[in-house]
Design an enzyme around this catalytic site. Structure first.
Site, mmCIF file in Angstrom:
data_model
loop_
_atom_site.group_PDB
_atom_site.id
_atom_site.type_symbol
_atom_site.label_atom_id
_atom_site.label_comp_id
_atom_site.label_asym_id
_atom_site.label_seq_id
_atom_site.Cartn_x
_atom_site.Cartn_y
_atom_site.Cartn_z
ATOM 1 N N ARG A 46 0.852 -1.196 0.000
ATOM 2 C CA ARG A 46 0.000 0.000 0.000
ATOM 3 C C ARG A 46 0.883 1.240 0.000
ATOM 4 O O ARG A 46 0.640 2.202 -0.717
ATOM 5 C CB ARG A 46 -0.967 0.014 1.198
ATOM 6 C CG ARG A 46 -1.718 1.358 1.302
ATOM 7 C CD ARG A 46 -2.975 1.363 2.174
ATOM 8 N NE ARG A 46 -2.981 0.458 3.291
ATOM 9 C CZ ARG A 46 -2.255 0.622 4.404
ATOM 10 N NH1 ARG A 46 -1.459 1.666 4.545
ATOM 11 N NH2 ARG A 46 -2.318 -0.282 5.365
ATOM 12 N N TYR A 98 -16.446 16.983 -15.797
ATOM 13 C CA TYR A 98 -16.721 15.548 -15.898
ATOM 14 C C TYR A 98 -17.762 15.176 -14.824
ATOM 15 O O TYR A 98 -17.609 15.557 -13.661
ATOM 16 C CB TYR A 98 -15.421 14.764 -15.699
ATOM 17 C CG TYR A 98 -15.627 13.273 -15.658
ATOM 18 C CD1 TYR A 98 -15.909 12.552 -16.825
ATOM 19 C CD2 TYR A 98 -15.561 12.572 -14.469
ATOM 20 C CE1 TYR A 98 -16.115 11.188 -16.789
ATOM 21 C CE2 TYR A 98 -15.764 11.201 -14.431
ATOM 22 C CZ TYR A 98 -16.040 10.515 -15.591
ATOM 23 O OH TYR A 98 -16.240 9.169 -15.543
ATOM 24 N N ASP A 170 -7.231 19.003 -14.569
ATOM 25 C CA ASP A 170 -7.546 17.662 -15.058
ATOM 26 C C ASP A 170 -7.102 17.615 -16.524
ATOM 27 O O ASP A 170 -7.713 18.232 -17.394
ATOM 28 C CB ASP A 170 -9.062 17.414 -14.916
ATOM 29 C CG ASP A 170 -9.473 16.010 -15.368
ATOM 30 O OD1 ASP A 170 -8.744 15.402 -16.170
ATOM 31 O OD2 ASP A 170 -10.547 15.539 -14.936
ATOM 32 N N LYS A 195 -8.022 6.538 -19.640
ATOM 33 C CA LYS A 195 -8.310 7.033 -20.979
ATOM 34 C C LYS A 195 -7.054 6.960 -21.856
ATOM 35 O O LYS A 195 -6.587 5.892 -22.153
ATOM 36 C CB LYS A 195 -8.895 8.443 -20.885
ATOM 37 C CG LYS A 195 -9.952 8.616 -19.774
ATOM 38 C CD LYS A 195 -11.245 7.851 -20.018
ATOM 39 C CE LYS A 195 -12.152 7.780 -18.802
ATOM 40 N NZ LYS A 195 -12.468 9.038 -18.148
HETATM 41 C C1 LIG Z 1 -12.982 9.464 -16.878
HETATM 42 C C2 LIG Z 1 -12.645 10.806 -16.355
HETATM 43 C C3 LIG Z 1 -12.447 11.033 -14.982
HETATM 44 C C4 LIG Z 1 -12.641 9.926 -13.949
HETATM 45 O O1 LIG Z 1 -11.672 8.924 -14.075
HETATM 46 P P1 LIG Z 1 -11.957 7.372 -13.730
HETATM 47 O O2 LIG Z 1 -10.668 6.727 -14.100
HETATM 48 O O3 LIG Z 1 -13.130 6.919 -14.538
HETATM 49 O O4 LIG Z 1 -12.238 7.317 -12.257
HETATM 50 C C5 LIG Z 1 -12.108 12.294 -14.573
HETATM 51 N N1 LIG Z 1 -11.981 13.325 -15.462
HETATM 52 C C6 LIG Z 1 -12.163 13.150 -16.780
HETATM 53 C C7 LIG Z 1 -12.008 14.297 -17.706
HETATM 54 C C8 LIG Z 1 -12.510 11.891 -17.274
HETATM 55 O O5 LIG Z 1 -12.715 11.731 -18.596
#
Ligand SMILES: *Cc1c(COP(=O)(O)O)cnc(C)c1O
Length: 381
Positions: A46, A98, A170, A195
């Site tokens: 962890r 998001y 982000d 992604k």
């Molecule tokens: C998918 C996404 C998230 C969340 O991420 P997860 O891996 O699904 O928890 C946050 N911000 C953006 C822009 C995203 O496309």
């Protein structure tokens, strides 16, 4: 080291045990100690794990930061950032956020006494109206989902610095291939590695990158104390994906541009949202802070109805109807009934999410196949 080399070699070293070029999957929870109280690099997974560490080092290199911190999901990474705050603190956030981030902010952290202001940040000076003595964090997402608005990171960073407020960006949609927020003055970069970084739709993961040691120390503490870590197998997969990030992104950009132009000239299409167009309201900012326009775009049709959107989506054969984005395969989604269904119709319309709006995550297939697929689906609808 240039970016296209960093994806492969950035902060990476052959494994200490046998010189393995790819970091082995250290599928272990614990590590043998020679004597009681021996201080070792790894003691419990962890706290740290060699495969995860290799990934964290890679993330730091890609974003031009010093410290990478990897999590079980993008939302777990955002959750860790929010735990830097305490009750009474205020956050100013991008308004078209998001959906999962919005849900975490409003349904978890508001309950813990943190106040959120959701602000349309394409006009940056608006942010200043919401700054109080309690403002501790500005949260920026750019490009936004699904309208592809662009926020000027450097201008927001200068406001944040002036008021001694942390700025998190982000960077999931742009990836460090197109945009490097730390270079533009952000304190923390956040990723859903699910992604583009992972890139193959085969894992769920999140990451943070920072330059300042005090913020990094606090985030490592939260990572260990809250425990939302990613496992060694997923860390390996993310590293494997990152090695081709630059070639994938180049193709995502080329295919995205070709499809945006094709749709823009299609008689049934009323509007295409893609920051590469000169007429895009934030095109000049995109040009300034991004090195390309990526593979994400949205479009609406003249006949603005859910039925038309459904017909197009059902007729698509190469594009897959699915949530998520950023993988090698092309995906199509319908924000009004999928990602943004929880927003009331009137509010959806205000931000531009009309009934016919379709969001595309353009993959790296042959672009002719993708265009032909869109053509037959539009013709038949
Ligand atoms: C998918 C996404 C998230 C969340 O991420 P997860 O891996 O699904 O928890 C946050 N911000 C953006 C822009 C995203 O496309």
């Amino acid at each position: 080291m240039k970016f296209n080399t960093k994806t492969i070699h950035g902060n990476q070293h052959p494994d200490k045990a046998y010189g393995a070029v790819m970091p082995p999957i250290y599928q272990t929870s614990t590590y043998a100690q020679k004597f009681v109280g021996e201080l070792k690099e790894y003691s419990y997974s962890r706290s740290s794990n060699p495969t995860r560490h290799a990934l964290e080092q890679s993330l730091a290199s890609l974003e031009n930061g010093l410290y990478g911190i990897a999590f079980a999901s993008g939302l777990a990474a955002i959750d860790a950032v929010m735990k830097l705050l305490k009750p009474g603190d205020e956050v100013i956030s991008t308004s078209d956020l998001y959906g999962g981030t919005y849900r975490l902010f409003t349904q978890i952290f508001e309950g813990f006494g943190i106040k959120f202001h959701f602000v349309g940040m394409h006009h940056v000076p608006t942010i200043e109206k919401y700054i109080t003595a309690n403002t501790k964090l500005i949260w920026v997402e750019t490009p936004t989902n699904p309208m592809m608005n662009i926020i000027d990171i450097e201008s927001v960073a200068s406001i944040a610095k002036q008021h001694n407020i942390l700025l998190t960006v982000d960077n999931t949609f742009a990836t460090p291939y197109l945009q490097q927020p730390l270079n533009l003055g952000a304190d923390i970069v956040m990723h859903s590695a699910t992604k583009y970084l992972g890139g193959h739709s085969d894992l769920v993961m999140g990451g943070l990158v920072v330059k300042k040691k005090d913020i990094a120390d606090r985030l490592y503490f939260i990572q260990n104390a809250s425990g939302a870590i990613c496992g060694p197998q997923d860390s390996f997969l993310a590293l494997r994906g990152i090695k081709t990030l630059h070639v994938r992104m180049q193709r995502h950009c080329e295919n995205g541009a070709a499809i945006a132009r094709y749709l823009n000239n299609h008689p049934k299409v009323s509007k295409v949202y893609w920051p590469g167009f000169k007429q895009h309201p934030n095109h000049d900012i995109a040009q300034k802070q991004m090195s390309g326009y990526g593979g994400m775009l949205s479009f609406s049709t003249n006949n603005d109805s859910i039925e038309v959107a459904m017909a197009i989506l059902e007729n698509l054969k190469v594009f897959t109807l699915a949530e998520s984005l950023g993988g090698v395969e092309s995906l199509a989604g319908h924000p009004a009934t999928m990602t943004h269904a929880s927003i009331p119709k009137e509010d959806r319309k205000k931000i531009g999410i009309t009934d016919s709006l379709i969001r595309l995550s353009v993959g790296i297939e042959d672009v002719e196949d993708l265009i032909n697929d869109l053509k037959q689906a539009l013709d038949a609808s």
